[in-house]
Design a protein around this motif. Structure first.
Motif, PDB file in Angstrom:
ATOM      1  N   THR A   1      65.827  71.326   6.603  1.00  9.66           N
ATOM      2  CA  THR A   1      67.124  70.761   7.216  1.00  9.66           C
ATOM      3  C   THR A   1      66.588  69.341   7.824  1.00  9.66           C
ATOM      4  OG1 THR A   1      66.226  71.550   9.488  1.00  9.66           O
ATOM      5  CG2 THR A   1      68.015  72.827   8.331  1.00  9.66           C
ATOM      6  N   ALA A   2      67.474  68.364   7.969  1.00  9.40           N
ATOM      7  CA  ALA A   2      67.391  67.261   8.585  1.00  9.40           C
ATOM      8  C   ALA A   2      68.268  66.990   9.952  1.00  9.40           C
ATOM      9  CB  ALA A   2      67.875  65.969   7.587  1.00  9.40           C
ATOM     10  N   SER A   3      67.712  67.208  11.025  1.00  9.38           N
ATOM     11  CA  SER A   3      68.414  67.323  12.222  1.00  9.38           C
ATOM     12  C   SER A   3      68.357  66.078  12.877  1.00  9.38           C
ATOM     13  CB  SER A   3      67.991  68.519  13.202  1.00  9.38           C
ATOM     14  OG  SER A   3      67.914  69.597  12.701  1.00  9.38           O
ATOM     15  N   MET A   4      69.462  65.696  13.703  1.00  7.93           N
ATOM     16  CA  MET A   4      69.959  64.568  14.406  1.00  7.93           C
ATOM     17  C   MET A   4      70.748  64.715  15.702  1.00  7.93           C
ATOM     18  SD  MET A   4      71.855  62.605  11.325  1.00  7.93           S
ATOM     19  CE  MET A   4      70.891  63.318  10.308  1.00  7.93           C
ATOM     20  N   THR A   5      70.897  63.769  16.324  1.00  9.24           N
ATOM     21  CA  THR A   5      71.855  63.850  17.598  1.00  9.24           C
ATOM     22  C   THR A   5      73.294  63.424  17.060  1.00  9.24           C
ATOM     23  OG1 THR A   5      71.483  61.727  18.208  1.00  9.24           O
ATOM     24  CG2 THR A   5      70.055  63.239  19.211  1.00  9.24           C
ATOM     25  N   GLU A   6      74.179  63.906  17.613  1.00  9.82           N
ATOM     26  CA  GLU A   6      75.534  63.625  17.359  1.00  9.82           C
ATOM     27  C   GLU A   6      75.812  62.086  17.174  1.00  9.82           C
ATOM     28  OE1 GLU A   6      80.414  64.735  18.453  1.00  9.82           O
ATOM     29  OE2 GLU A   6      78.617  65.720  19.450  1.00  9.82           O
ATOM     30  N   SER A   7      74.972  61.531  18.110  1.00 11.19           N
ATOM     31  CA  SER A   7      75.567  59.865  17.833  1.00 11.19           C
ATOM     32  C   SER A   7      74.661  59.427  16.615  1.00 11.19           C
ATOM     33  CB  SER A   7      74.806  59.247  19.075  1.00 11.19           C
ATOM     34  OG  SER A   7      74.855  57.844  19.075  1.00 11.19           O
ATOM     35  N   GLU A   8      73.553  60.193  16.205  1.00 12.86           N
ATOM     36  CA  GLU A   8      72.687  59.399  15.103  1.00 12.86           C
ATOM     37  C   GLU A   8      73.490  59.932  13.829  1.00 12.86           C
ATOM     38  OE1 GLU A   8      68.185  59.795  16.895  1.00 12.86           O
ATOM     39  OE2 GLU A   8      68.989  61.432  15.831  1.00 12.86           O
ATOM     40  N   ALA A   9      74.104  60.928  13.867  1.00  5.42           N
ATOM     41  CA  ALA A   9      74.865  61.339  12.622  1.00  5.42           C
ATOM     42  C   ALA A   9      76.090  60.631  12.550  1.00  5.42           C
ATOM     43  CB  ALA A   9      75.473  63.039  12.873  1.00  5.42           C
ATOM     44  N   VAL A  10      76.768  60.262  13.483  1.00  9.12           N
ATOM     45  CA  VAL A  10      78.205  59.541  13.711  1.00  9.12           C
ATOM     46  C   VAL A  10      77.663  57.923  12.970  1.00  9.12           C
ATOM     47  CG1 VAL A  10      79.829  58.261  14.755  1.00  9.12           C
ATOM     48  CG2 VAL A  10      79.415  60.833  15.097  1.00  9.12           C
ATOM     49  N   SER A  11      76.637  57.471  13.696  1.00 11.61           N
ATOM     50  CA  SER A  11      76.215  56.224  13.361  1.00 11.61           C
ATOM     51  C   SER A  11      75.726  56.255  11.766  1.00 11.61           C
ATOM     52  CB  SER A  11      74.977  55.720  14.116  1.00 11.61           C
ATOM     53  OG  SER A  11      74.436  54.712  13.808  1.00 11.61           O
TER      54      SER A  11
END
Length: 386
Positions: free
Chosen positions: A235-245
Motif C-alpha cells: 500500500t501507499a497511504s496518504m491523507t485525504e488532502s494529499e490524495a486530492v492534491s
C-alpha cells in the motif's frame, strides 16, 4: 456633477461603439472571473480535505490496480484507527455516454463513522442502511441531472452490461465533494454476480481509514504501509488532502496554466480596448479644442476623457462579473478535470478582482491616446481630418 454629465453625454454620442466595447469588456471579464476562481476553488477543496481525519490507501504498484477489501480487518486493529472501509469505484454512464458518473460503493454500516463531516441527517443514514438500492449524491450532481429525493436512477457500467437501479434517499448537505455519488457495496456485488463478475474481479479501488485524532495520522499511515510491506498488495497511504492534491497534479500545474491564460486574455482585451479608445479620443479632438479654447485646463479635459473610458470598462466589467457570479456563484462541476473532487465556485472576491482589472485596463488603454490628444493645439485640432 458637470463633469459626470459630460462623461455620460460623450458615451451616448456613439452608442453602437460604446455598447460593443462594453460587451467586449463583459466577455473578457466573465472569462477572467471564472479563471480567477479556479485557484481559490482548489484552495477551498484542499482546505476542507485537510480538516478531515481520513487516510487513503492505494495499491503501491499503481493507484488504479486496487487492493483487497479484506485488508480493512487488519487495519482496524492498528491503534488510533476508528474504522476502515473498502471503496469500490464504479465509472458508470447515465442516460448517454457523455453523462459519466463516478460512483463509489461503500459499506452502509460505516457511513456515519467515516463521513461525519458530510452532515447526513439520521433519517438518511437509516434509509441508506435499510434499503439495499439506496444512494446519496452531492448537491451539484443532483442539480446537474435534475435528481430529487425518491427518484429511481439507473446507471450503466461494464460496457453497458451492468444496469443498476438506485433509489435516491438523500442529498449530501455539506460542500465536501458535491459531485459525490455513493451507494452500498453489497448491492454492487449482487448486481455484478448476476452478470458473472465475482467480487474478487472488482477489488476495492482504495481503502479509507478514519483516525481518531490528527496526532495519530502520521503513525497510522506508517503502520499501514509497514504492515503490508512485501505482501502481494503493498500500500501507499496518504491523507485525504494529499490524495486530492495528487489527483489535481495529474492535470498539470493548474495555477500556472490559469495565470498564463489570464495574462493572454488581459493582453488581448488591452489591445482591443486601446484600439477602441484611440478611435474614440480621435473623434473627440475638436471637442477638446473647443474646451481648451474656452479656457478649460488640460487636466479637467483629460479626466473627462478618461472618465468616459473608465465608465465603459466599469459597465462591461460589472456585467461580466454579474454573469459569472449568477452562473457559477453556487458552484459548478469540474468532473471532466478532477472527477468527484472537482468543483468551481465563483466568489465575490474573484469577481471584484476581475472588475478591478477591467477598470485598470480601460484607463491604461486610454492613457496614451488621451495624452496625445492633450499635446495637440486647438488650431491643429480644428485642421485635422476626422
Amino acid at each position: 456633477m458637470q463633469s459626470l454629465r459630460l462623461v455620460f453625454r460623450y458615451v451616448i454620442r456613439q452608442p453602437r461603439r460604446a455598447v460593443l466595447t462594453m460587451l467586449t469588456f463583459a466577455v473578457a471579464t466573465f472569462i477572467f472571473t471564472v479563471l480567477a476562481a479556479i485557484p481559490s476553488s482548489i484552495d477551498m477543496i484542499l482546505k476542507k480535505t485537510a480538516e478531515t481525519l481520513r487516510v487513503y490507501s492505494y495499491n503501491a504498484d499503481g493507484r488504479y490496480l486496487g487492493v483487497p477489501a479484506r485488508d480493512c480487518r487488519t487495519i482496524e486493529k492498528i491503534p488510533g484507527v476508528v474504522a476502515c472501509m473498502p471503496m469500490v469505484v464504479l465509472r458508470a454512464k447515465y442516460q448517454n455516454a457523455s453523462e459519466t458518473v463516478q460512483a463509489f460503493a461503500l459499506d452502509a454500516d460505516k457511513v456515519a463513522q467515516m463521513y461525519p463531516d458530510y452532515n447526513l441527517p439520521p433519517e438518511v443514514i437509516e434509509q441508506f442502511t435499510k434499503l439495499r438500492s439506496a444512494a446519496v449524491a452531492g448537491r451539484l450532481l443532483m442539480r446537474k441531472h435534475g435528481w430529487k429525493v425518491g427518484d429511481v436512477v439507473t446507471l450503466r457500467g461494464d460496457s453497458n452490461r451492468l444496469d443498476i437501479k438506485f433509489t435516491m434517499v438523500g442529498e449530501i448537505p455539506a460542500d465536501n465533494y458535491p459531485n459525490f455519488f455513493m451507494f452500498r457495496r453489497d448491492y454492487l456485488v449482487e448486481a455484478e454476480k448476476r452478470i458473472g463478475i465475482p467480487e474478487e474481479k472488482h477489488p476495492a479501488g482504495f481503502l479509507v481509514t478514519r483516525v481518531d485524532t490528527a496526532a495519530h495520522l502520521p503513525s497510522v499511515i506508517h503502520e499501514i504501509d509497514s504492515t503490508f510491506h512485501n505482501s502481494d498488495f503493498e500500500t501507499a497511504s496518504m491523507t485525504e488532502s494529499e490524495a486530492v492534491s495528487g489527483l489535481m497534479s495529474t492535470v498539470g500545474d493548474i495555477r500556472s496554466i490559469v495565470s498564463a491564460v489570464s495574462a493572454v486574455i488581459a493582453l488581448t482585451i488591452f489591445l482591443i480596448a486601446a484600439n477602441a479608445m484611440s478611435m474614440m479620443v480621435r473623434e473627440r479632438l475638436r471637442d477638446v479644442a473647443v474646451l481648451r479654447a474656452l479656457g478649460f485646463e488640460r487636466s479637467y479635459i483629460a479626466r473627462i476623457l478618461l472618465g468616459e473610458c473608465a465608465l465603459i470598462g466599469t459597465a462591461g466589467g460589472a456585467l461580466g462579473c454579474a454573469l459569472a457570479v449568477w452562473q457559477f456563484g453556487s458552484g459548478t462541476t469540474l468532473r471532466a478535470v478532477l472527477e468527484s473532487a472537482g468543483y468551481l465556485t465563483v466568489t465575490y472576491g474573484a469577481a471584484l478582482e476581475a472588475l478591478l482589472a477591467a477598470i485598470v485596463i480601460s484607463i491604461l488603454s486610454a492613457a496614451i491616446p488621451v495624452w496625445g490628444a492633450m499635446r495637440v493645439t486647438p488650431a491643429d485640432a480644428f485642421r485635422k481630418t476626422i
